[in-house]
Design an enzyme around this catalytic site. Structure first.
Site, PDB file in Angstrom:
ATOM      1  N   PRO A  95       0.937  -0.818  -0.107  1.00 47.52           N
ATOM      2  CG  PRO A  95       0.629  -0.604   1.778  1.00 47.52           C
ATOM      3  CD  PRO A  95       0.855  -2.140   1.196  1.00 47.52           C
ATOM      4  CB  SER A 127      -5.543   5.830  -2.425  1.00 48.26           C
ATOM      5  OG  SER A 127      -6.607   5.195  -2.670  1.00 48.26           O
ATOM      6  CE1 TYR A 148      -0.641   4.323   8.187  1.00 46.22           C
ATOM      7  CE2 TYR A 148      -1.732   5.599   5.750  1.00 46.22           C
ATOM      8  CZ  TYR A 148      -0.215   4.889   6.455  1.00 46.22           C
ATOM      9  OH  TYR A 148       0.632   4.783   6.746  1.00 46.22           O
ATOM     10  CB  THR A 174      -0.567   0.780   8.484  1.00 46.38           C
ATOM     11  OG1 THR A 174      -0.454  -0.318   6.985  1.00 46.38           O
ATOM     12  CG2 THR A 174       0.453   0.929   8.908  1.00 46.38           C
ATOM     13  CE  LYS A 253       2.529  -2.019   5.083  1.00 46.73           C
ATOM     14  NZ  LYS A 253       3.572  -0.208   5.617  1.00 46.73           N
ATOM     15  CB  SER A 275       6.235  -3.655   7.675  1.00 47.49           C
ATOM     16  OG  SER A 275       6.698  -3.027   6.759  1.00 47.49           O
ATOM     17  CG  HIS A 277       5.562   2.816   6.411  1.00 46.25           C
ATOM     18  ND1 HIS A 277       4.877   2.469   7.300  1.00 46.25           N
ATOM     19  CD2 HIS A 277       5.350   3.697   5.675  1.00 46.25           C
ATOM     20  CE1 HIS A 277       3.684   3.117   6.397  1.00 46.25           C
ATOM     21  NE2 HIS A 277       4.022   4.127   6.197  1.00 46.25           N
ATOM     22  NE  ARG A 280       7.238   7.024   3.268  1.00 47.29           N
ATOM     23  CZ  ARG A 280       8.238   7.608   2.180  1.00 47.29           C
ATOM     24  NH1 ARG A 280       9.234   7.450   1.955  1.00 47.29           N
ATOM     25  NH2 ARG A 280       7.051   8.781   1.861  1.00 47.29           N
TER      26      ARG A 280
HETATM   27  C1  LIG Z   1       5.573   6.854  -0.960  1.00 48.59           C
HETATM   28  C2  LIG Z   1       5.697   6.316   0.186  1.00 48.59           C
HETATM   29  C3  LIG Z   1       4.221   5.505   0.768  1.00 48.59           C
HETATM   30  C4  LIG Z   1       3.814   5.258   1.918  1.00 48.59           C
HETATM   31  N1  LIG Z   1       2.620   5.332   1.976  1.00 48.59           N
HETATM   32  C5  LIG Z   1       1.752   4.064   2.725  1.00 48.59           C
HETATM   33  C6  LIG Z   1       0.648   3.842   3.179  1.00 48.59           C
HETATM   34  O1  LIG Z   1      -0.564   4.827   3.025  1.00 48.59           O
HETATM   35  N2  LIG Z   1       0.275   2.432   3.663  1.00 48.59           N
HETATM   36  C7  LIG Z   1       0.799   1.864   3.963  1.00 48.59           C
HETATM   37  O2  LIG Z   1       0.569   1.530   5.002  1.00 48.59           O
HETATM   38  N3  LIG Z   1       1.981   1.563   4.279  1.00 48.59           N
HETATM   39  C8  LIG Z   1       2.762   2.572   2.900  1.00 48.59           C
HETATM   40  N4  LIG Z   1       3.961   2.665   2.616  1.00 48.59           N
HETATM   41  C9  LIG Z   1       5.238   2.097   3.572  1.00 48.59           C
HETATM   42  C10 LIG Z   1       4.479   0.343   2.097  1.00 48.59           C
HETATM   43  O3  LIG Z   1       4.011   0.101   2.147  1.00 48.59           O
HETATM   44  C11 LIG Z   1       5.799  -0.354   2.415  1.00 48.59           C
HETATM   45  O4  LIG Z   1       6.009  -0.485   4.030  1.00 48.59           O
HETATM   46  C12 LIG Z   1       7.358  -0.035   2.212  1.00 48.59           C
HETATM   47  O5  LIG Z   1       7.449   1.016   1.065  1.00 48.59           O
HETATM   48  C13 LIG Z   1       8.267  -0.640   1.846  1.00 48.59           C
HETATM   49  O6  LIG Z   1       9.461  -0.232   1.857  1.00 48.59           O
HETATM   50  P1  LIG Z   1       9.797  -0.345   0.243  1.00 48.59           P
HETATM   51  O7  LIG Z   1       9.247   0.759  -0.369  1.00 48.59           O
HETATM   52  O8  LIG Z   1      11.824   0.678   0.211  1.00 48.59           O
HETATM   53  O9  LIG Z   1      10.222  -1.608  -0.377  1.00 48.59           O
HETATM   54  C14 LIG Z   1       4.506   4.114   1.918  1.00 48.59           C
HETATM   55  C15 LIG Z   1       6.128   3.972   1.393  1.00 48.59           C
HETATM   56  C16 LIG Z   1       6.330   5.177   0.427  1.00 48.59           C
HETATM   57  C17 LIG Z   1       7.503   5.000  -0.273  1.00 48.59           C
HETATM   58  O1  LIG Z   2       4.467   8.138   3.556  1.00 43.78           O
HETATM   59  C1  LIG Z   2       4.312   7.267   4.270  1.00 43.78           C
HETATM   60  O2  LIG Z   2       4.891   6.918   4.250  1.00 43.78           O
HETATM   61  C2  LIG Z   2       2.757   7.200   4.553  1.00 43.78           C
HETATM   62  O3  LIG Z   2       2.968   5.988   4.495  1.00 43.78           O
HETATM   63  C3  LIG Z   2       2.086   8.190   5.036  1.00 43.78           C
HETATM   64  C4  LIG Z   2       0.500   8.295   5.465  1.00 43.78           C
HETATM   65  C5  LIG Z   2      -0.257   8.965   6.181  1.00 43.78           C
HETATM   66  C6  LIG Z   2      -0.566  10.652   5.341  1.00 43.78           C
HETATM   67  C7  LIG Z   2       1.063  10.708   4.176  1.00 43.78           C
HETATM   68  C8  LIG Z   2       1.837   9.672   4.584  1.00 43.78           C
END
Ligand SMILES: Cc1cc2nc3c(=O)[nH]c(=O)nc-3n(C[C@H](O)[C@H](O)[C@H](O)COP(=O)(O)O)c2cc1C
Ligand SMILES: O=C(O)C(=O)c1ccccc1
Length: 380
Positions: A95, A127, A148, A174, A253, A275, A277, A280
């Site tokens: 996601p 999204s 979320y 998550t 997650k 994970s 994330h 991040r």
């Molecule tokens: C730009 C961005 C936005 C993301 N948004 C979400 C999100 O909305 N919900 C969520 O559960 N994880 C989010 N993630 C985390 C990803 O689901 C995933 O755990 C992560 O990208 C895995 O690391 P990798 O991309 O380096 O392999 C986001 C990651 C990135 C890079």
């Molecule tokens: O950027 C992200 O990793 C992310 O998961 C997120 C979630 C909510 C708002 C903005 C970013």
């Protein structure tokens, strides 16, 4: 973009005339050239000093594969079964919110590319297109919904109901993002895609959310989203409530500690996504690959384990499965494909990943995924 691989993988690889990027690093570079610096920076970066972001990659090179030979790998079955559904590949698309940052067609382009290769897509709460529009673009392709939690619980429950009605097959809750991590790249650029409205589609489409607002101007809507998405009081009690509120399988997650994995099993959770994330959230935490063996031991096969954070190529998938994962999620790699060439870019990234995975499984001596127990990794 022409297909790199058609027919026999070996011959196709040699005959390839495709001049699109090949490695993750090449896709990342092309995406950087195409995107505005602050938008690219938001996607690429990790939290804090990016220790965990770096560790997510170095963790994979610390393990070496001891493949098996003479196993007849002329036909490779990569399919897996999760929660009674058969999926063609042992990976899903993670996601990722606000995909319109990368390309105007955002999640719709990604889910169409996923559908082309039978790869399940996990739609984010934040999204750029609504979960209903993503489901329509997916057609019959499998999709899961990532939730979320909202401070206004009624919004969360309504989103769950909408996901059920739109044919989503599982709910991914998550748990590592009760607030955003310390993102220095975004702080430096004073950039928040959420504040710019790039991740609001699911809220705009939510009757319960919209009716809860006193101010329905653009600004009021963004304010409402920000107030809902910051949910520091989230706890195990709410996880039990979520589990009771839906008939779909529920995965957590963002689990890294084996004791949390045990609590998840005790709460009746159906699956765990190990994970961090993508580095991040909390900087300094372990690579998910390093947390996986401890969690696999604690869970002991009671529920499926998925893993993300740092998966870049087919051999990473082999290592994750050998250490106890049932499947992995692909994250940033497909977003770079989206940024470079929209749907065609995601299709190309997925095709390369699928083919490299197939070759890697064959050379590791694994004609089907149930044979994973036979290969070993050694720590360097
Ligand atoms: C730009 C961005 C936005 C993301 N948004 C979400 C999100 O909305 N919900 C969520 O559960 N994880 C989010 N993630 C985390 C990803 O689901 C995933 O755990 C992560 O990208 C895995 O690391 P990798 O991309 O380096 O392999 C986001 C990651 C990135 C890079
Ligand atoms: O950027 C992200 O990793 C992310 O998961 C997120 C979630 C909510 C708002 C903005 C970013």
């Amino acid at each position: 973009m022409s297909s790199r691989l058609e027919g026999d993988a070996f011959l196709k690889n040699i005959a390839s005339q495709n001049d699109s990027p090949l490695t993750h690093e090449e896709w990342e570079q092309s995406a950087e050239q195409k995107m505005k610096a602050h938008e690219f920076g938001h996607i690429r970066s990790g939290a804090g000093a990016e220790e965990t972001l770096r560790r997510n990659r170095s963790a994979f090179s610390k393990w070496a594969i001891l493949p098996r030979m003479l196993n007849d790998v002329s036909s490779i079955d990569t399919s897996i079964t999760l929660f009674g559904h058969k999926y063609a590949h042992p990976f899903l698309l993670a996601p990722i919110g606000m995909q319109r940052l990368a390309h105007e067609d955002g999640d719709l382009a990604s889910v169409r590319a996923a559908a082309k290769w039978d790869v399940p897509f996990i739609a984010s709460t934040v999204s750029s297109y609504s979960l209903e529009d993503i489901a329509e673009a997916a057609g019959t392709n499998p999709r899961w919904f990532q939730l979320y939690w909202s401070n206004n619980e009624a919004v969360s429950y309504n989103m769950l109901k909408r996901a059920e009605q739109a044919g989503y097959e599982a709910i991914v809750v998550t748990v590592d993002t009760v607030m955003l991590g310390w993102r220095e790249e975004d702080l430096r650029n004073n950039f928040s895609p959420l504040r710019e409205g790039i991740g609001k589609a699911n809220y705009l489409n939510d009757r319960v959310f919209m009716e809860s607002l006193t101010d329905t101007s653009d600004e009021g809507i963004i304010q409402g989203i920000l107030e809902n998405i910051h949910h520091p009081s989230f706890d195990w009690k709410k996880i039990e409530d979520i589990k009771r509120a839906t008939t779909l399988p529920v995965l957590l997650k963002g689990i890294l500690h084996p004791d949390d994995a045990i609590l998840a099993v005790e709460a009746g959770i159906d699956g765990i996504i190990v994970s961090n994330h993508g580095g991040r959230q909390l900087d300094g935490v372990a690579a998910s690959l390093d947390a996986l063996p401890l969690i696999a031991e604690a869970v002991n096969g009671r529920i499926p384990l998925l893993l993300d954070s740092g998966i870049r190529r087919g051999t990473d998938l082999v290592k994750a499965l050998a250490l106890g994962a049932d499947a992995v999620l692909l994250g940033r790699p497909y977003i770079y494909g989206l940024a470079v060439a929209g749907q065609a870019g995601v299709e190309q990234v997925l095709e390369n990943f699928i083919e490299e995975t197939r070759v890697s499984l064959a050379l590791a001596g694994i004609p089907d995924i149930s044979k994973f127990a036979s290969i070993k990794l050694i720590r360097e």
